[in-house]
Structures are given as structure tokens and as C-alpha cells.
Scaffold this motif. Sequence first.
Motif, mmCIF file in Angstrom:
data_model
loop_
_atom_site.group_PDB
_atom_site.id
_atom_site.type_symbol
_atom_site.label_atom_id
_atom_site.label_comp_id
_atom_site.label_asym_id
_atom_site.label_seq_id
_atom_site.Cartn_x
_atom_site.Cartn_y
_atom_site.Cartn_z
ATOM 1 N N ILE A 544 -32.582 3.819 -14.427
ATOM 2 C CA ILE A 544 -32.969 5.102 -13.920
ATOM 3 C C ILE A 544 -34.536 5.066 -14.192
ATOM 4 N N SER A 545 -35.225 5.876 -13.110
ATOM 5 C CA SER A 545 -36.682 6.062 -13.268
ATOM 6 C C SER A 545 -37.159 7.363 -12.934
ATOM 7 N N ASN A 546 -36.129 8.001 -12.501
ATOM 8 C CA ASN A 546 -36.712 9.648 -12.143
ATOM 9 C C ASN A 546 -35.497 10.602 -12.245
ATOM 10 N N TRP A 547 -35.454 11.489 -13.315
ATOM 11 C CA TRP A 547 -34.392 12.350 -13.581
ATOM 12 C C TRP A 547 -34.296 13.561 -12.658
ATOM 13 N N ILE A 548 -35.461 13.519 -11.835
ATOM 14 C CA ILE A 548 -35.406 14.829 -10.957
ATOM 15 C C ILE A 548 -34.377 14.541 -9.631
ATOM 16 N N SER A 549 -34.581 13.133 -9.238
ATOM 17 C CA SER A 549 -33.772 12.763 -8.162
ATOM 18 C C SER A 549 -32.450 12.245 -8.495
ATOM 19 N N PHE A 550 -32.455 11.763 -9.928
ATOM 20 C CA PHE A 550 -31.173 11.153 -10.025
ATOM 21 C C PHE A 550 -30.033 12.473 -10.274
ATOM 22 N N ASP A 562 -27.861 17.171 -17.291
ATOM 23 C CA ASP A 562 -27.548 18.376 -18.184
ATOM 24 C C ASP A 562 -27.142 18.061 -19.567
ATOM 25 N N TRP A 563 -26.258 17.015 -19.589
ATOM 26 C CA TRP A 563 -25.832 16.946 -20.921
ATOM 27 C C TRP A 563 -26.440 15.919 -21.668
ATOM 28 N N GLN A 564 -27.211 14.722 -21.107
ATOM 29 C CA GLN A 564 -28.118 13.971 -21.729
ATOM 30 C C GLN A 564 -29.572 14.381 -21.930
ATOM 31 N N ILE A 565 -30.031 14.995 -20.915
ATOM 32 C CA ILE A 565 -31.808 15.230 -20.851
ATOM 33 C C ILE A 565 -31.846 16.518 -21.472
ATOM 34 N N LYS A 566 -30.596 17.279 -21.402
ATOM 35 C CA LYS A 566 -30.580 18.924 -21.532
ATOM 36 C C LYS A 566 -31.632 19.525 -20.735
ATOM 37 N N GLY A 567 -31.503 19.414 -19.356
ATOM 38 C CA GLY A 567 -32.454 19.882 -18.521
ATOM 39 C C GLY A 567 -31.779 20.009 -17.084
ATOM 40 N N GLN A 568 -31.928 21.059 -16.417
ATOM 41 C CA GLN A 568 -31.557 21.572 -15.185
ATOM 42 C C GLN A 568 -32.686 21.237 -14.067
ATOM 43 N N LEU A 569 -32.406 21.549 -13.044
ATOM 44 C CA LEU A 569 -33.566 21.478 -12.120
ATOM 45 C C LEU A 569 -34.646 22.625 -12.062
ATOM 46 N N ASN A 570 -34.074 23.575 -12.798
ATOM 47 C CA ASN A 570 -34.993 24.554 -12.942
ATOM 48 C C ASN A 570 -36.017 24.439 -14.151
ATOM 49 N N ASP A 571 -36.000 22.947 -14.593
ATOM 50 C CA ASP A 571 -36.698 22.800 -15.628
ATOM 51 C C ASP A 571 -37.507 21.192 -15.274
ATOM 52 N N ILE A 572 -38.084 21.287 -14.181
ATOM 53 C CA ILE A 572 -38.832 19.917 -13.523
ATOM 54 C C ILE A 572 -39.718 19.461 -14.610
ATOM 55 N N GLU A 573 -40.259 20.263 -15.279
ATOM 56 C CA GLU A 573 -41.401 19.641 -16.433
ATOM 57 C C GLU A 573 -40.720 18.790 -17.382
ATOM 58 N N LYS A 574 -39.482 19.426 -17.990
ATOM 59 C CA LYS A 574 -38.724 18.493 -18.925
ATOM 60 C C LYS A 574 -38.086 17.250 -18.056
ATOM 61 N N LEU A 575 -37.589 17.371 -16.979
ATOM 62 C CA LEU A 575 -36.764 15.996 -16.263
ATOM 63 C C LEU A 575 -38.075 15.013 -16.115
#
Length: 657
Positions: A544-550, A562-575
Motif C-alpha cells: 500500500i502506498s496511497n490510502w486515498i486511492s486505496f 476507516d477501521w485501520q487508519i480511522k479516516g474517511q475520504l472527508n479527511d484527506i489530510e489524515k489519509l
Amino acid sequence: MNAKKRIKPEDQYQLKSVTDPQLSKNGYDCIYIETTMCEEENTYSSHLFYINTNQPAETQQLTYGKGRNLAPRWSPDGSQIAFVSNRNNEVNQIFMLSMNGGEAKQLTNEPNGATNPIWSPDGKRIAFQSTVEKENLPEKNKDKPEPVEIERMKYKSDAKGLWSGDYQHIGVIDIASGEREWLTTGEQDYYLQCWSPDNQSIALLADLATDKDHSFNNDVYILDVGSKQMENMTKGVASFSHVSWSPDGKCLGLIGSKSTYKNASLSKIWTLDVFSGELTCLTEEWDVQVGDYVVADFHQSANASQILWAEDSSSFYFLASDHGNTVLYFGTVEGAMYPALLEERHHIYGVSTGGTIDKAIVAISTPTNPGDLYLLNVTSGEKTRLTNINQAFFEETAVADAEVLQYQSIDGWELQGWLIKPINHETREKYPLIVEIHGGPHTMYANTYVHEFQVLAAEGYAVLYTNPRGSHGYGQAFVDAVRGDYGGKDYEDIMTAVDYVLEYDEGIDRERLGVTGGSYGGFMTNWIVGHTNRFKAAVTQRSISNWISFYGVSDIGYYFTDWQIKGQLNDIEKLWKHSPLAFVERVDTPLLILHSENDLRCPIEQAEQFYIALKHHNKQAKFIRFPQANHELSRSGHPNLRMKRLHYIKNWFNQYI
């Protein structure tokens, strides 16, 4: 005396795998599977073998020819074996073999195959699992490709590819007449578990939620075989798997989790009173993961997940993952749990009791032995070896043992790892080190055989492999600690292990370090090369290199992110913060990227992005794409591709280290 040969990738063609032991109710007849790789056909061959545990020196091969023969199951009277085979075509079907001799008889002829044979207690019927296509689907024509219509989020899987409008259903076949009857129908998936002792009911798993895209619970249902009426017995209390019926018919044993920590939640043992419906968690306060969560690269068709009832219907056996071992435990319905076989270093990957309380057949691997079968006398603890299937190979081939390491993280966690020193390391002044990182992240490295590690040790490398936080085997808090912190404390745990082993072993050349890993280990490899230059070379696999596209391309992306990074697409900065691609400009380590074309778990676009970004910034990188392979390449891919993968890894390290 001649020196022993060193292991090489192609030695996997010579090594045999022994799995899925099945002990008959008589307590001495045992069936198991031997699997080998076939170099010429570039495939696998699996056959059934018989052994009398009272005369372990004698074994008998029961199936022959090409193809795979799997999942052997004794008839209740011990006279027949049902098993799965693809001997007549590429589709698995159920066959039956008499222990009195003769040819195997084909019982099913399902268009999409049949698996998971389970005998009725009276021995008159066999229930099985099959894929049934949705009604009114257009006829498939391989010469005329058709569009795929998609209306669900769970529309693909790494194991099966794109969903094509089919469902999992349960059938039953009458042994005498050969007639097949479907017990489940419709546009739902049902998963066969076990028969009731009175032959009247079947326990199954299903998720019948309206919104399945956001549902991740399997409930336990009891289906009346005659009326085909079903009753939901667990009603969403938890997500369950591996159901087994007590011999007296009063209780179901279940493995389940309330998913409090999503997919980092520990699995527990539950019992369900069939008559009152009372559901009890027996291991609620037990901080141990039930089941075998060891990651390795050798065995296939290992099967040791459900609890195994004893004839008293109040006690049972099961496996648990604990501090780098899998341990055989004895449990009771009153909640007592204690080890039935606890040794210093071993991985039990198969177990069968035949329904008895005093003995078990266990399949055991260690760092120096891929695996063999043993007869365990539970009362005395005495263990008798039944097989030694790779004896000839290891008599002439050197294998390196692993030292267990115990050390502390920066913030005080107790950590565990292993160090394999290179073959004939005492003849060298200094030797390089390869750090291996497992996937998951919720799996664990263990006291088991890993062919990749032995290949590297034979090449002159020391191999360090560890269980950083996020790994199973060390309690709920430890396995949950990685969620929302990928590249944080887990990265520090790995670097702490490197620092520890460099102090522990003065023979390691601290200027010649390499790192590799797959899946989560591939993510971490990408992360490491973007955050330190201490490694001379790296190999990232199915990464995995990019959580946004993943989020949108993986078969599990939208919920795993969501479960592992605890971030959705409305939180691009965290991903983006947790994405190795964000740090590609910092990479100075020569990086080899290995990825499968058909990987839907970590799709190949993850590798493509990282590779192009590296080359755009004039970094040293090479990209290897494996055709006709998915996320499981290193464990069950085409044999020739598995060999080439190992050669790419060792050659890259040889070139740059």
C-alpha cells in the motif's frame, strides 16, 4: 564427511507439506493430506494418505494421479471417506472412497463445483457447499465478453475476482440414491457448518442484513432439514464463525467477536444452548486470541479453527495464538481454560481428536521443520512422532534455527522477535541483515518454518523478523494499538528491534541492512524507506502506498481504511499523512517493487503510483509485475512465479548489499 547443501528457492519442489489430519472415532485410523509442487505442470498435487497411529511406521497412499484431493472426512462408522477433488476437471466435486478398497465414487456434479463435505451422523447423507448462479443470468460466452453491471460495494474479492451474480448455497446428497437437494435458495449467501446429532438440523452462518455493504456480522442459524425453516440463534450479538455441535445435541460451540475494535478484536469462545437460546462467552476476560493467526509461506489447506468437542459434551479442545506459538488448549463449558500441549517453540497448524478426550493428532511446524504429525496423549503429555516426510531432504540440506529475542519498545511494551543467523556464519567476520515485516497487520510471526527466511540465510544473510504492535498473540491492547497510527509506534517498534539486534549480535554488519515485507509489511517497507536511509536495499511486496486511492480500489478499502487508519475520504489530510507516497521525495534506498497483476486486496495501482513517483524523482527503483497472480502469490501462486519471486528478492539484496 560432505558438507550439507544450502537451501535454494527451487527446493520447494522437493519439500512436502502435511496438513489436515483427521482422526477416526476409533482413535487410531488417521487420514491426512500431502501436498507437493509439480514443476513440469506448474501446479500443485495433493493426495490422501492413511496411517494407523498404533503402527506409525506404515503409511498408505489412497489417491493418485494429477490434481488435488482435499478435505477428507470420515463417515460416522469409519468405513468411508468423503473428500474434495478436481481429478476429472478443473472444478472441485465431492467424492467418496471406501476403506475396503476400490475406486473413488463421484457424488456431486455441480456446474460450479462442491466443497466442504459434512456427513450426517447416521451416515446416510452428505451436506456440502456450492456456488449457485442467480436465476435468469445470460448464458456466458467466453468469445463474446459482456459488460458487468455493478450495484453493490462488495462487488469483488481477491480470492474470487469480480462478483458475477452467484451465491453460496448448501446442498445435501443422499448416499444410496445419489439424489441432490438444495437446503438453501435465493439471493443470499449461506455457509455450511455442521449437522445436529439427531440428523434433523444443520447449523449455518449467514448475514441477512438488508444493507450488506455496511454489515459485517455473521449470525448462526439452525435449519430444519425437513421443512427448510431457519431460526436466527444469535441475532446480531456478535459475528460468528466455526460452529460445532456438542455430541449430546444440547449446545453449539462458536468462535465469535463483538468487533469492538473492528478487525483488531480478539476472537472468543462462545456456547449456545440450543433449547433455551442462551448465549455465553466463555473467554470474555481472557486476553488471548483464539485460533491460528500465524503467517508463513509453506502450508496450504491447513484447517484447525473450530472447537473440538469431547464425548462428554462438556469439554473441548481448541487452538490459540500466544506469544509466537499456537497452543492446544483444553476448555470446559464452565469456563476453565488451560494448555493441553504447551512447548517452548512450536506452531500447531492442525489438530484432530476423533471426538475423544484423551488423545489428539497435531500437525506441528518449527523454524527448522516445515511440519509433521504427532500423536499426543493428553493425559500424560507424551508426544509420538507419526511422520517425518522431509527427512531425506534435511539429512543432506542445511537449515538455520531461529533465536527468540525479547526486548522493550521505547514506551515500555514487551516485544518479541526472532533472529536467524546465516548458514556457516561462524566462518564469516561480519554478515548483512535482512529485516522481514509481516502482513495483516493482525497476524503474527511465530516459531514456524518460512522458506523465504531459509533461502536468505543460505545466501549469507541474518534474518530478523518481529511482531510489532498490531500483531496478534500479545493481547487486545497490543493488537489494537496500531489502528490510527500506521507509521507511528509500529515503525518505532521495528526500528527498536533493529537497534536491539545490532547490539545483541556483534557479527551483524550495521552498514549492510536490508528490509522487505508484504501487504501491511509492504506498506511499512515503503514507509521505512521514506523515513530513514539506514537500509542499503529494500523490497516492497503487494504493498500500500496511497490510502486515498486505496479507499476505492481495494476489495476491502472503504471499510479497512476507516477501521485501520480511522479516516474517511472527508479527511484527506489524515489519509495522506499515513501514505508512503507523500514521502517519496525522501527515498534514497534502492527499491524493488513486486506486485501481482490480479491483486484486488492491494491493487497493483498502489505499486504503479509509487514506482512512477520514484522514477519521476530519479530514484533507484525496479518494478516486477506477476501475471495471473493475486494477493496470495507467495503462499499459493503458480509455483514458477513463487520461485521467481524468491530469486528477485535475493538477487536485489545481493546486488545492493
